[in-house]
Design a protein around this motif. Sequence first.
Motif, PDB file in Angstrom:
ATOM      1  N   GLU A 125      15.798 -24.763   3.134  1.00 46.37           N
ATOM      2  CA  GLU A 125      15.457 -26.013   3.810  1.00 46.37           C
ATOM      3  C   GLU A 125      16.643 -26.537   4.603  1.00 46.37           C
ATOM      4  OE1 GLU A 125      13.444 -29.156   1.311  1.00 46.37           O
ATOM      5  OE2 GLU A 125      13.818 -27.591  -0.157  1.00 46.37           O
TER       6      GLU A 125
ATOM      7  N   VAL B  36      18.635 -30.170  -2.143  1.00 44.12           N
ATOM      8  CA  VAL B  36      17.747 -29.373  -1.285  1.00 44.12           C
ATOM      9  C   VAL B  36      18.133 -27.903  -1.399  1.00 44.12           C
ATOM     10  CG1 VAL B  36      17.239 -31.205   0.377  1.00 44.12           C
ATOM     11  CG2 VAL B  36      19.196 -29.730   0.733  1.00 44.12           C
TER      12      VAL B  36
ATOM     13  N   HIS C  62      16.958 -26.923   8.727  1.00 44.38           N
ATOM     14  CA  HIS C  62      17.232 -28.224   9.338  1.00 44.38           C
ATOM     15  C   HIS C  62      18.437 -28.132  10.285  1.00 44.38           C
ATOM     16  CE1 HIS C  62      17.607 -32.482   9.851  1.00 44.38           C
ATOM     17  NE2 HIS C  62      18.714 -32.578   9.139  1.00 44.38           N
TER      18      HIS C  62
ATOM     19  N   GLY D 215       9.424 -33.439   1.465  1.00 46.43           N
ATOM     20  CA  GLY D 215      10.424 -32.394   1.647  1.00 46.43           C
ATOM     21  C   GLY D 215      11.524 -32.496   0.606  1.00 46.43           C
TER      22      GLY D 215
ATOM     23  N   HIS E 211      12.790 -35.703  10.354  1.00 40.42           N
ATOM     24  CA  HIS E 211      13.324 -35.284   9.057  1.00 40.42           C
ATOM     25  C   HIS E 211      13.655 -36.508   8.197  1.00 40.42           C
ATOM     26  CE1 HIS E 211      15.604 -32.548   6.405  1.00 40.42           C
ATOM     27  NE2 HIS E 211      16.472 -33.528   6.311  1.00 40.42           N
TER      28      HIS E 211
END
Lengths: 328, 299
Positions: A97, A93, A101, B48, B39
């Motif tokens: 991102e 990732v 998070h 994602g 998520h």
Amino acid sequence: MPGVSVIETESLTKRYPKVTALDRLTVDIGPGVTGLVGANGAGKSTLIKILLGLAPATEGTARVLGKDSATEGGAIRERVGYMPEHDCLPPDVSATEFVVHMARMSGLPRTAARERTADTLRHVGLYEERYRPMGGYSTGMKQRVKLAQALVHDPRLVLLDEPTNGLDPAGRDEMLGLIRRIHTDFGISVLVTSHLLGELERTSDHIVVVDGGRLLRSQTTASFTEATASLAIEVTDSDAHPDGTGALTAALADRGFAVTAGAGHLVHVEAADEAVYDAVRDAIADLGLGLIRMEQRRHRIAEVFQDAPDAPRAQDTPHALAGQEAAT
Amino acid sequence: MSTTPSTTPADARIHDIGYRSYEGERLGAMYARRSLLVHSLRGAFGLGRSARAKVLPFGLFAIMCMPAVVMVAVAVTTGLDELPIEYSGYTMFMQPIIGLYIALAAPQMVSLDLRFKTIPLYFSRPIDRSDYVSAKAAALASALFVFSAIPLVIAYAGGLLAELGFTDQTTAFLRGLVVTAIFCVVHAAVALLVASLTPRRGFGVAAIISVLTIPYFAATAIMAVADEQGSTDAVGWLALFSPGTLVEGIEARFFGGEVEFPGEVMPSAAAGAAYLVAAAALTALCYVLLTRRYRKAGL
Ligand SMILES: Nc1ncnc2c1ncn2[C@@H]1O[C@H](COP(=O)(O)OP(=O)(O)O)[C@@H](O)[C@H]1O
Ligand SMILES: [Mg+2]
């Protein structure tokens, strides 16, 4: 001074089955940057775990931002940031991102999480790279992301566990500069650990030294060095005194000053008060020597500990020695 | 633009390079847990993440939906008076595909955090270990439910389109959803526990496939033997020994499904009650073990 303490521990003890990681540690740390220094296994990471309320202390108490670590861990963790010593980033990732998070995990609403992530990554010096997967980052970039996730929710205190680990000297200086700014520019207090004795002195306002889980010293960085400030003097030789350095050493010793030989032809004099300057001037004039240079010399912390009888294992840890050499 | 309209000084944008403090809301552990759930749920479908991460979940999902689409097409064009497979039976019938998806999704959900040591970053935030475990378990159960229930929705829509009778279709569809939900909750708990035991995703996938298939085939084989030897009663009780047969038993006993066990004899009421207790106990046990496992996985 209760009320201004950021971290306060009282007889804090953590015993594992085989080792005592913390042994009746009592410290009182105020706002600013505090360096927590100790060899590997000294108990630094254990202290951080207890402060975050993630491991129970065997005995004693710890308070962070006025809250009890044993009972108010959740409230502490909402206003504290933590940067672990090991790798903790998923490679597939992007930094953006990931930090978004983590911001939401700290309780920030979605839009705020995005905005704070963009700001924070910029503050730690991560620009275009932040959209790429982190697997391709250098160690320095990874350390910056780790720092960013600790800062993204604008904590009042960050706990940084060995943030300079694995960085080259340039990267280390940049990281230390960043840590300094966390306090001066962002107004966030910092507890930063290191196993290098000489590393944190320029960065920290206050140094706490632990060894084998026990408190060795806790004092301001200034008092560490000022207490032992000295002058370094270099003089010419003359016909009357072919060994000018030796003659000056003897003359100053006669006048009752603590004199030691420094590297090369340097003479070190303990500069307890202003009188030493006059004494040096007079001694040199009397001997008819030429003064090449005279400068204030602040001891490096590593040297202070080398002199101390209960020094943290400076002698047997190569890293600590490396730090000390760099400092001399 | 600004997150802190009330407190950010008006000239904040001018001194844009300076640090801005955050005085906005902090929504706490409940919000963080919900965010982690969403998520993780997205992650279970590769959303994602990279395009590559989407291939397998969506490929399996397409296979999962295919029979429903075919069924609907046949029902609409040929004018059948009922769907070839019952709603609840559909989930049981598609167990192998759902099993593959579980084996893929569960390690994705927990192994990566373990492998890349991201866990300490979660636990240094307001959520605690039980929040983490409950968010992950709920996310996996929801992912499985979405994966398995959408084909039922397709079949239901088709059934209505083919005018198979609204009341019949609706009750059967709702029964199917409940059975599917039970299946998903039980299997999510088992799979998540297995996945959490290894940071290696490959091991996790293999271990979950083994845990789901070996007991299932063992139980079915022993049931067949019992049936051959005439102990029809024993067949029902043997269904207790695998999560898959357990849910099949519940489906047959309580939701009007067909008995697919060897011998096709309806399990006794006592066995049926035992299924419910066993399903609840198995789920709870996995959950407790998961929580305990994360007590050790601290910083
Ligand atoms: N979970 C644990 N179980 C047993 N011993 C531990 C554990 N964590 C740390 N220790 C021990 O406690 C001591 C202090 O460790 P640590 O706090 O990690 O030191 P530092 O961070 O200063 O290197 C070490 O001797 C270490 O082996
Ligand atoms: Mg450590």
